[in-house]
Design a protein around this motif. Structure first.
Motif, mmCIF file in Angstrom:
data_model
loop_
_atom_site.group_PDB
_atom_site.id
_atom_site.type_symbol
_atom_site.label_atom_id
_atom_site.label_comp_id
_atom_site.label_asym_id
_atom_site.label_seq_id
_atom_site.Cartn_x
_atom_site.Cartn_y
_atom_site.Cartn_z
ATOM 1 N N ASP A 30 5.595 10.233 -9.372
ATOM 2 C CA ASP A 30 5.545 10.319 -10.837
ATOM 3 C C ASP A 30 4.886 9.119 -11.505
ATOM 4 O O ASP A 30 4.976 8.955 -12.712
ATOM 5 C CB ASP A 30 6.959 10.487 -11.379
ATOM 6 C CG ASP A 30 7.898 9.379 -10.935
ATOM 7 O OD1 ASP A 30 7.437 8.423 -10.278
ATOM 8 O OD2 ASP A 30 9.097 9.461 -11.234
ATOM 9 N N GLY A 31 4.233 8.260 -10.710
ATOM 10 C CA GLY A 31 3.563 7.097 -11.281
ATOM 11 C C GLY A 31 4.449 5.876 -11.421
ATOM 12 O O GLY A 31 3.978 4.815 -11.819
ATOM 13 N N LYS A 32 5.722 6.009 -11.083
ATOM 14 C CA LYS A 32 6.640 4.876 -11.175
ATOM 15 C C LYS A 32 6.694 4.144 -9.843
ATOM 16 O O LYS A 32 6.803 4.765 -8.788
ATOM 17 C CB LYS A 32 8.041 5.351 -11.563
ATOM 18 C CG LYS A 32 8.086 5.952 -12.951
ATOM 19 C CD LYS A 32 9.461 6.468 -13.275
ATOM 20 C CE LYS A 32 9.460 7.126 -14.636
ATOM 21 N NZ LYS A 32 10.723 7.810 -14.906
ATOM 22 N N VAL A 33 6.621 2.820 -9.898
ATOM 23 C CA VAL A 33 6.693 1.985 -8.692
ATOM 24 C C VAL A 33 8.159 1.627 -8.465
ATOM 25 O O VAL A 33 8.825 1.102 -9.361
ATOM 26 C CB VAL A 33 5.840 0.702 -8.846
ATOM 27 C CG1 VAL A 33 5.936 -0.161 -7.605
ATOM 28 C CG2 VAL A 33 4.393 1.055 -9.164
ATOM 29 N N PRO A 73 15.694 1.310 -7.698
ATOM 30 C CA PRO A 73 15.263 0.814 -8.999
ATOM 31 C C PRO A 73 13.762 0.972 -9.228
ATOM 32 O O PRO A 73 12.965 0.750 -8.322
ATOM 33 C CB PRO A 73 15.637 -0.666 -8.983
ATOM 34 C CG PRO A 73 16.287 -0.949 -7.689
ATOM 35 C CD PRO A 73 16.193 0.260 -6.833
ATOM 36 N N VAL A 74 13.414 1.375 -10.427
ATOM 37 C CA VAL A 74 12.016 1.431 -10.839
ATOM 38 C C VAL A 74 11.637 0.024 -11.297
ATOM 39 O O VAL A 74 12.296 -0.551 -12.156
ATOM 40 C CB VAL A 74 11.815 2.450 -11.977
ATOM 41 C CG1 VAL A 74 10.389 2.400 -12.502
ATOM 42 C CG2 VAL A 74 12.162 3.854 -11.496
ATOM 43 N N VAL A 75 10.574 -0.535 -10.687
ATOM 44 C CA VAL A 75 10.180 -1.909 -10.996
ATOM 45 C C VAL A 75 8.844 -1.992 -11.725
ATOM 46 O O VAL A 75 8.380 -3.084 -12.053
ATOM 47 C CB VAL A 75 10.141 -2.782 -9.716
ATOM 48 C CG1 VAL A 75 11.529 -2.922 -9.131
ATOM 49 C CG2 VAL A 75 9.172 -2.225 -8.697
ATOM 50 N N GLY A 76 8.232 -0.851 -11.972
ATOM 51 C CA GLY A 76 6.956 -0.853 -12.679
ATOM 52 C C GLY A 76 6.388 0.538 -12.803
ATOM 53 O O GLY A 76 7.002 1.525 -12.385
ATOM 54 N N LYS A 77 5.214 0.616 -13.405
ATOM 55 C CA LYS A 77 4.525 1.890 -13.581
ATOM 56 C C LYS A 77 3.043 1.652 -13.327
ATOM 57 O O LYS A 77 2.512 0.603 -13.674
ATOM 58 C CB LYS A 77 4.746 2.420 -14.997
ATOM 59 C CG LYS A 77 4.138 3.781 -15.234
ATOM 60 C CD LYS A 77 4.757 4.433 -16.451
ATOM 61 C CE LYS A 77 4.160 5.760 -16.825
ATOM 62 N NZ LYS A 77 3.567 6.554 -15.807
ATOM 63 N N LEU A 103 0.826 -1.198 0.000
ATOM 64 C CA LEU A 103 0.000 0.000 0.000
ATOM 65 C C LEU A 103 0.867 1.257 0.000
ATOM 66 O O LEU A 103 0.584 2.218 -0.720
ATOM 67 C CB LEU A 103 -0.936 -0.009 1.211
ATOM 68 C CG LEU A 103 -2.063 0.995 1.214
ATOM 69 C CD1 LEU A 103 -2.941 0.865 -0.017
ATOM 70 C CD2 LEU A 103 -2.901 0.824 2.471
ATOM 71 N N ALA A 104 1.928 1.252 0.785
ATOM 72 C CA ALA A 104 2.838 2.399 0.825
ATOM 73 C C ALA A 104 3.492 2.628 -0.530
ATOM 74 O O ALA A 104 3.630 3.775 -0.984
ATOM 75 C CB ALA A 104 3.907 2.190 1.903
#
Length: 80
Positions: A18-21, A44-48, A8-9
């Motif tokens: 910015d919408g990046k997970v 690291p960005v792992v998704g969007k 959830l966090a």
């Protein structure tokens, strides 16, 4: 729907940034006792999020209004 507090966090963090997970981390940098940064730790960005920018901004604005005048708003001074 079952989610962990960490999931959830991460979702809320993606909504309000910015919408990046991003992958969770416990630190941003290694710092010496004198305050000098030894090494920064990249996140690291792992998704969007599967939302358009317009949808994400709408949700972000709606969430910010909950504390101001929604269900999480405190009583106004004259309502006692």
């Amino acid at each position: 729907m079952l989610v962990t507090p960490m999931q959830l966090a991460r979702a809320y963090a993606a909504l309000v940034s910015d919408g990046k997970v991003r992958s969770p981390r416990i630190g941003w940098a290694q710092v010496r006792p004198d305050g000098k940064v030894v090494r920064t730790i990249p996140v690291p960005v792992v998704g969007k999020l599967p939302l358009s920018e317009k949808e994400r901004l709408y949700i972000k604005h709606a969430l910010s209004q909950v504390a101001a005048d929604g269900t999480a708003a405190g009583p106004s001074p004259g309502s006692r």
